[in-house]
Write an enzyme that holds these catalytic residues in place. Structure first.
Site, PDB file in Angstrom:
ATOM      1  N   HIS A 105       0.848  -1.194   0.000  1.00  0.00           N
ATOM      2  CA  HIS A 105       0.000   0.000   0.000  1.00  0.00           C
ATOM      3  C   HIS A 105       0.889   1.252   0.000  1.00  0.00           C
ATOM      4  CE1 HIS A 105      -3.651   2.266   0.548  1.00  0.00           C
ATOM      5  NE2 HIS A 105      -3.051   2.963   1.486  1.00  0.00           N
ATOM      6  N   ASP A 137      -6.294  -8.829   6.198  1.00  0.00           N
ATOM      7  CA  ASP A 137      -7.362  -9.414   7.018  1.00  0.00           C
ATOM      8  C   ASP A 137      -8.702  -8.984   6.415  1.00  0.00           C
ATOM      9  OD1 ASP A 137      -7.728  -6.798   7.761  1.00  0.00           O
ATOM     10  OD2 ASP A 137      -7.094  -7.063   9.852  1.00  0.00           O
ATOM     11  N   GLY A 139     -10.501  -6.369   6.813  1.00  0.00           N
ATOM     12  CA  GLY A 139     -10.764  -4.938   6.624  1.00  0.00           C
ATOM     13  C   GLY A 139     -10.055  -4.364   5.401  1.00  0.00           C
ATOM     14  N   VAL A 140     -10.213  -3.056   5.224  1.00  0.00           N
ATOM     15  CA  VAL A 140      -9.544  -2.380   4.108  1.00  0.00           C
ATOM     16  C   VAL A 140      -8.192  -1.858   4.597  1.00  0.00           C
ATOM     17  CG1 VAL A 140      -9.667  -0.469   2.454  1.00  0.00           C
ATOM     18  CG2 VAL A 140     -11.742  -1.723   3.070  1.00  0.00           C
ATOM     19  N   ASP A 141      -7.119  -2.538   4.190  1.00  0.00           N
ATOM     20  CA  ASP A 141      -5.745  -2.136   4.547  1.00  0.00           C
ATOM     21  C   ASP A 141      -5.522  -2.098   6.064  1.00  0.00           C
ATOM     22  OD1 ASP A 141      -5.143  -1.839   1.810  1.00  0.00           O
ATOM     23  OD2 ASP A 141      -5.896   0.203   1.803  1.00  0.00           O
ATOM     24  N   GLU A 170       8.288   0.845  -3.097  1.00  0.00           N
ATOM     25  CA  GLU A 170       7.471  -0.375  -3.188  1.00  0.00           C
ATOM     26  C   GLU A 170       8.242  -1.504  -3.867  1.00  0.00           C
ATOM     27  OE1 GLU A 170       2.911   1.200  -3.599  1.00  0.00           O
ATOM     28  OE2 GLU A 170       4.032   0.875  -5.420  1.00  0.00           O
TER      29      GLU A 170
HETATM   30  C1  GAR Z   1       0.873   0.591  -6.312  1.00  0.00           C
HETATM   31  O1  GAR Z   1       1.311   1.885  -6.000  1.00  0.00           O
HETATM   32  C2  GAR Z   1       0.199  -0.046  -5.125  1.00  0.00           C
HETATM   33  O2  GAR Z   1       0.787   0.281  -3.910  1.00  0.00           O
HETATM   34  C3  GAR Z   1      -1.189   0.523  -5.237  1.00  0.00           C
HETATM   35  O3  GAR Z   1      -1.468   0.471  -6.607  1.00  0.00           O
HETATM   36  C4  GAR Z   1      -0.265   0.661  -7.344  1.00  0.00           C
HETATM   37  C5  GAR Z   1      -0.156  -0.412  -8.387  1.00  0.00           C
HETATM   38  O4  GAR Z   1       0.914  -0.158  -9.256  1.00  0.00           O
HETATM   39  N1  GAR Z   1      -2.111  -0.215  -4.447  1.00  0.00           N
HETATM   40  C6  GAR Z   1      -3.080   0.357  -3.744  1.00  0.00           C
HETATM   41  O5  GAR Z   1      -3.293   1.554  -3.731  1.00  0.00           O
HETATM   42  C7  GAR Z   1      -3.938  -0.613  -2.938  1.00  0.00           C
HETATM   43  N2  GAR Z   1      -4.743   0.090  -2.016  1.00  0.00           N
HETATM   44  P1  GAR Z   1       1.473  -1.322 -10.196  1.00  0.00           P
HETATM   45  O6  GAR Z   1       0.273  -1.943 -10.913  1.00  0.00           O
HETATM   46  O7  GAR Z   1       2.357  -0.606 -11.165  1.00  0.00           O
HETATM   47  O8  GAR Z   1       2.214  -2.306  -9.353  1.00  0.00           O
END
Ligand code: GAR
Length: 206
Positions: A105, A137, A139-141, A170
């Site tokens: 996230h 789990d 919930g949401v995040d 990430e």
């Molecule tokens: C990432 O930044 C990830 O953290 C986010 O979506 C993007 C996907 O990028 N996820 C969320 O926001 C989940 N709540 P990617 O498809 O290039 O990996």
């Protein structure tokens, strides 16, 4: 392991490039919430089986999630990695893979869960921003946090630049979490189920 995506799949690419077919880790399946996800082509290029499970193709999310879970189980998936999977999963799905689903996230949870996390953080005016990898789990995040990393926000606040920097964090943090899990170095504290111990050097060296 399996990777679930919805979009570009840059985190999937980081996993393919750094953990796939190394030290006993194999990405055996990539599933998307939409056939239009650009990330599917990344998996195909790497010779990994793919499938799309669009909500529109099922009478309800429960049916979609059951089909997805069956598809993953048939491939003997031990770990499910949500890498930009932008839909909620039914409690039944989470139960079936309890303790074996992780998510990346783009915020320092519990701040800014859900969608548009980076935008939410910038609108709020935070001074540091970061990334969380956590167990999923119901919930949401909200699941127990495995790894977090942050950095101070520069001025001026160029959202494109900050987004790129968050993504680069990430792309290191998610593979690191997968490696730690594969090596059996991630465990939930016996006395506090919110607390995840990662048996690694404190400075975060890989
Ligand atoms: C990432 O930044 C990830 O953290 C986010 O979506 C993007 C996907 O990028 N996820 C969320 O926001 C989940 N709540 P990617 O498809 O290039 O990996």
């Amino acid at each position: 392991m399996a990777v679930l995506i919805s979009g570009a799949g840059t985190n999937l690419q980081a996993l393919l490039d750094t953990v796939h077919r190394r030290k006993g880790v194999e990405i055996v399946a990539v599933a998307s919430s939409t056939a239009a996800a650009a990330g599917l082509a990344r998996a195909e290029r790497a010779g990994v089986e793919t499938a799309a499970f669009a909500l529109a193709d099922y009478p309800a999310r429960a049916a979609r999630d059951r089909a997805l879970a069956d598809w993953l189980s048939a491939r003997s998936v031990e770990l499910v990695v949500l890498a930009g999977f932008m839909e909620l999963l039914e409690p039944e799905f989470v139960q079936r893979f309890a303790g074996r689903i992780i998510n990346v996230h783009p915020a320092l949870l519990p701040a800014f869960p859900g969608v548009r996390a980076i935008e939410q953080a910038l609108e709020y005016g935070v001074k540091v921003i970061g990334v969380t990898v956590h167990f999923v789990d119901g919930g949401v995040d909200t699941g127990p946090i495995i790894l977090q990393e942050c950095f101070p926000l520069p001025y001026p606040r160029d959202i494109a630049e900050i987004t790129q920097r968050v993504h680069s964090v990430e792309h290191r943090l998610l593979p690191r979490a997968v490696r730690l899990i594969a090596e059996g170095r991630v465990r939930i504290d016996e006395r506090n189920p919110r607390l995840v111990h990662t048996d690694e050097i404190e400075d975060g060296a890989d």
